[in-house]
Design an enzyme around this catalytic site. Structure first.
Site, mmCIF file in Angstrom:
data_model
loop_
_atom_site.group_PDB
_atom_site.id
_atom_site.type_symbol
_atom_site.label_atom_id
_atom_site.label_comp_id
_atom_site.label_asym_id
_atom_site.label_seq_id
_atom_site.Cartn_x
_atom_site.Cartn_y
_atom_site.Cartn_z
ATOM 1 N N ASP A 156 -5.408 -1.640 -6.761
ATOM 2 C CA ASP A 156 -5.856 -0.391 -7.388
ATOM 3 C C ASP A 156 -5.538 -0.268 -8.874
ATOM 4 O O ASP A 156 -5.976 0.670 -9.537
ATOM 5 C CB ASP A 156 -5.273 0.816 -6.637
ATOM 6 C CG ASP A 156 -3.745 0.730 -6.474
ATOM 7 O OD1 ASP A 156 -3.062 0.305 -7.415
ATOM 8 O OD2 ASP A 156 -3.251 1.094 -5.380
ATOM 9 N N THR A 212 5.545 -1.894 2.082
ATOM 10 C CA THR A 212 4.745 -2.876 2.800
ATOM 11 C C THR A 212 5.418 -3.240 4.110
ATOM 12 O O THR A 212 6.653 -3.305 4.193
ATOM 13 C CB THR A 212 4.515 -4.152 1.964
ATOM 14 O OG1 THR A 212 3.913 -5.159 2.796
ATOM 15 C CG2 THR A 212 5.805 -4.700 1.385
ATOM 16 N N SER A 213 4.603 -3.480 5.123
ATOM 17 C CA SER A 213 5.128 -3.915 6.420
ATOM 18 C C SER A 213 5.615 -5.355 6.350
ATOM 19 O O SER A 213 6.318 -5.838 7.235
ATOM 20 C CB SER A 213 4.054 -3.799 7.499
ATOM 21 O OG SER A 213 2.933 -4.590 7.152
ATOM 22 N N VAL A 243 9.033 7.659 -2.572
ATOM 23 C CA VAL A 243 8.986 8.652 -3.657
ATOM 24 C C VAL A 243 10.353 9.294 -3.837
ATOM 25 O O VAL A 243 10.854 9.430 -4.958
ATOM 26 C CB VAL A 243 7.903 9.722 -3.385
ATOM 27 C CG1 VAL A 243 8.047 10.897 -4.354
ATOM 28 C CG2 VAL A 243 6.508 9.122 -3.507
ATOM 29 N N ARG A 279 -3.335 0.189 6.755
ATOM 30 C CA ARG A 279 -3.258 -0.041 8.196
ATOM 31 C C ARG A 279 -2.605 1.076 8.992
ATOM 32 O O ARG A 279 -2.516 0.991 10.198
ATOM 33 C CB ARG A 279 -2.500 -1.353 8.467
ATOM 34 C CG ARG A 279 -3.239 -2.546 7.922
ATOM 35 C CD ARG A 279 -2.563 -3.850 8.256
ATOM 36 N NE ARG A 279 -3.348 -4.947 7.724
ATOM 37 C CZ ARG A 279 -4.414 -5.472 8.289
ATOM 38 N NH1 ARG A 279 -4.847 -4.994 9.434
ATOM 39 N NH2 ARG A 279 -5.075 -6.468 7.734
ATOM 40 N N GLN A 296 0.552 -6.507 -3.704
ATOM 41 C CA GLN A 296 -0.613 -6.724 -2.852
ATOM 42 C C GLN A 296 -1.728 -5.744 -3.217
ATOM 43 O O GLN A 296 -2.870 -5.923 -2.817
ATOM 44 C CB GLN A 296 -0.257 -6.474 -1.375
ATOM 45 C CG GLN A 296 0.786 -7.386 -0.792
ATOM 46 C CD GLN A 296 1.076 -7.021 0.658
ATOM 47 O OE1 GLN A 296 0.343 -7.402 1.553
ATOM 48 N NE2 GLN A 296 2.136 -6.274 0.897
ATOM 49 N N HIS A 302 -3.514 -10.056 -4.843
ATOM 50 C CA HIS A 302 -4.801 -9.977 -4.151
ATOM 51 C C HIS A 302 -5.932 -9.522 -5.069
ATOM 52 O O HIS A 302 -6.996 -9.123 -4.589
ATOM 53 C CB HIS A 302 -4.698 -9.042 -2.943
ATOM 54 C CG HIS A 302 -3.814 -9.582 -1.861
ATOM 55 N ND1 HIS A 302 -3.160 -8.775 -0.942
ATOM 56 C CD2 HIS A 302 -3.461 -10.853 -1.537
ATOM 57 C CE1 HIS A 302 -2.456 -9.531 -0.105
ATOM 58 N NE2 HIS A 302 -2.614 -10.782 -0.453
ATOM 59 N N ASN A 334 11.237 1.275 2.750
ATOM 60 C CA ASN A 334 10.042 1.504 3.562
ATOM 61 C C ASN A 334 10.319 2.641 4.550
ATOM 62 O O ASN A 334 11.470 2.904 4.899
ATOM 63 C CB ASN A 334 9.659 0.230 4.329
ATOM 64 C CG ASN A 334 8.196 0.204 4.733
ATOM 65 O OD1 ASN A 334 7.298 0.399 3.910
ATOM 66 N ND2 ASN A 334 7.935 -0.034 6.001
ATOM 67 N N ALA A 355 0.798 -1.226 0.000
ATOM 68 C CA ALA A 355 0.000 0.000 0.000
ATOM 69 C C ALA A 355 0.830 1.276 0.000
ATOM 70 O O ALA A 355 0.404 2.306 -0.531
ATOM 71 C CB ALA A 355 -0.941 0.001 1.201
#
Length: 228
Positions: A98, A180-181, A222, A32, A95, A113, A204, A20
Site C-alpha cells: 500500500d 503479521t501471522s 497502535v 486474511r 509484505q 511483495h 501482534n 497487513a
C-alpha cells in the site's frame, strides 16, 4: 518482562518486518482476517494468481480495483514511529503493497511483495498512474494488459529485493515482527538470516510461532507503538 522501547533504544540497527496488521488502523482491511479482503473468496490464491491475470485479466482487474485500492488511507502511528526509528538506525521489510510506510516518512523500505501503485503495461513496459488503471487495464496504444507491480501467487520474488531484504535482516541487532501471522513464505523464512545474538521480538494481536528465545508482545500495535 521484555521492554520493547528499551530494546529499540539500546539497538544499533533495528529492522521491522511488517504485515497487513500495520495498515488496518489506516482503514485497509487485513488480508486474511474474518471480514478481511479474502473472506468472501473460496481461494484467494486463485484471485491474485499470475494464471488469473493471464487467463481472465478483466476479472483480475475488477477484483483488484474493488478490493485493494485505498488511496485515501493515511499512515498511522505505527508507520510514523517506524519511520522515525529506521530513518536514524534501521530498515523496514514489508509484505504490504500500500505504500503507507513511505507516506509515513520512512526512507529505508524494502517492499517484498511490490507496490500497488506501480502500474505498467506488460507489452511495452510503459508506466501509468493508478488512476488510469482504475478506469481500464488495456493500453490503448498497443493492446497490452496493464498490471500493478505486486508479486502474484505463482510469481517469484525479485532476486534484488530478496537480496536487499536479507541484507537488512542480517545487519540488525534487533528484529521486530509487527502485524503479521508470519505464515507466508518466503517472507517468514527471512528470519533465518538473523545474525547470531540478534534480539527478536514480535507485536501482534495473537501469539505467533517464533524461534526459541524470541519475545512476544501480545496486543494492539497502535497502542504499543503509541508508547514508544
Amino acid at each position: 518482562m521484555f521492554d520493547l522501547k528499551q530494546a529499540i533504544d539500546d539497538a544499533q540497527f533495528v529492522t521491522f518486518m511488517t504485515g497487513a496488521g500495520v495498515s488496518t488502523a489506516s482503514g485497509i482491511p487485513d488480508y486474511r482476517s474474518k471480514g478481511g479482503l479474502y473472506s468472501d473468496l473460496a481461494s484467494p490464491e486463485e484471485a491474485l494468481s499470475d494464471e488469473n491475470l493471464r487467463d481472465h485479466h478483466e476479472a483480475f482487474h475488477d477484483w483488484v480495483v474493488k478490493k485493494m485500492y485505498y488511496p485515501d488511507a493515511k499512515p498511522n502511528v505505527i508507520h510514523e514511529k517506524m519511520a522515525a526509528i529506521t530513518n536514524r538506525k534501521g530498515a523496514i521489510v514489508t509484505q504490504n503493497v500500500d505504500g503507507l510506510h513511505q507516506k509515513g516518512g520512512a526512507k529505508h523500505v524494502i517492499e517484498f511483495h511490490g507496490n500497488l501503485y506501480n502500474i505498467f503495461c506488460q507489452k511495452c513496459g510503459q508506466h501509468f498512474d493508478y488512476q488510469t488503471y482504475l478506469k481500464a487495464d488495456v493500453h490503448a496504444q498497443d493492446g497490452g494488459i496493464l498490471r500493478p507491480g505486486i508479486v502474484l501467487y505463482g510469481e517469484p520474488i525479485n532476486p534484488d529485493v530478496v537480496e536487499r531484504a536479507i541484507a537488512a535482516i542480517s545487519r540488525a541487532d534487533l528484529l521486530v515482527v509487527v502485524g503479521t501471522s508470519f505464515q507466508v513464505y518466503p517472507f517468514a523464512g527471512l528470519i533465518g538470516y538473523a545474525k547470531p545474538g540478534a534480539v527478536l521480538a514480535a507485536v501482534n494481536r495473537e501469539p505467533i510461532a517464533l524461534p526459541a528465545g524470541a519475545h512476544m508482545v501480545v496486543g494492539d500495535a497502535v497502542a504499543v507503538f503509541s508508547k514508544l
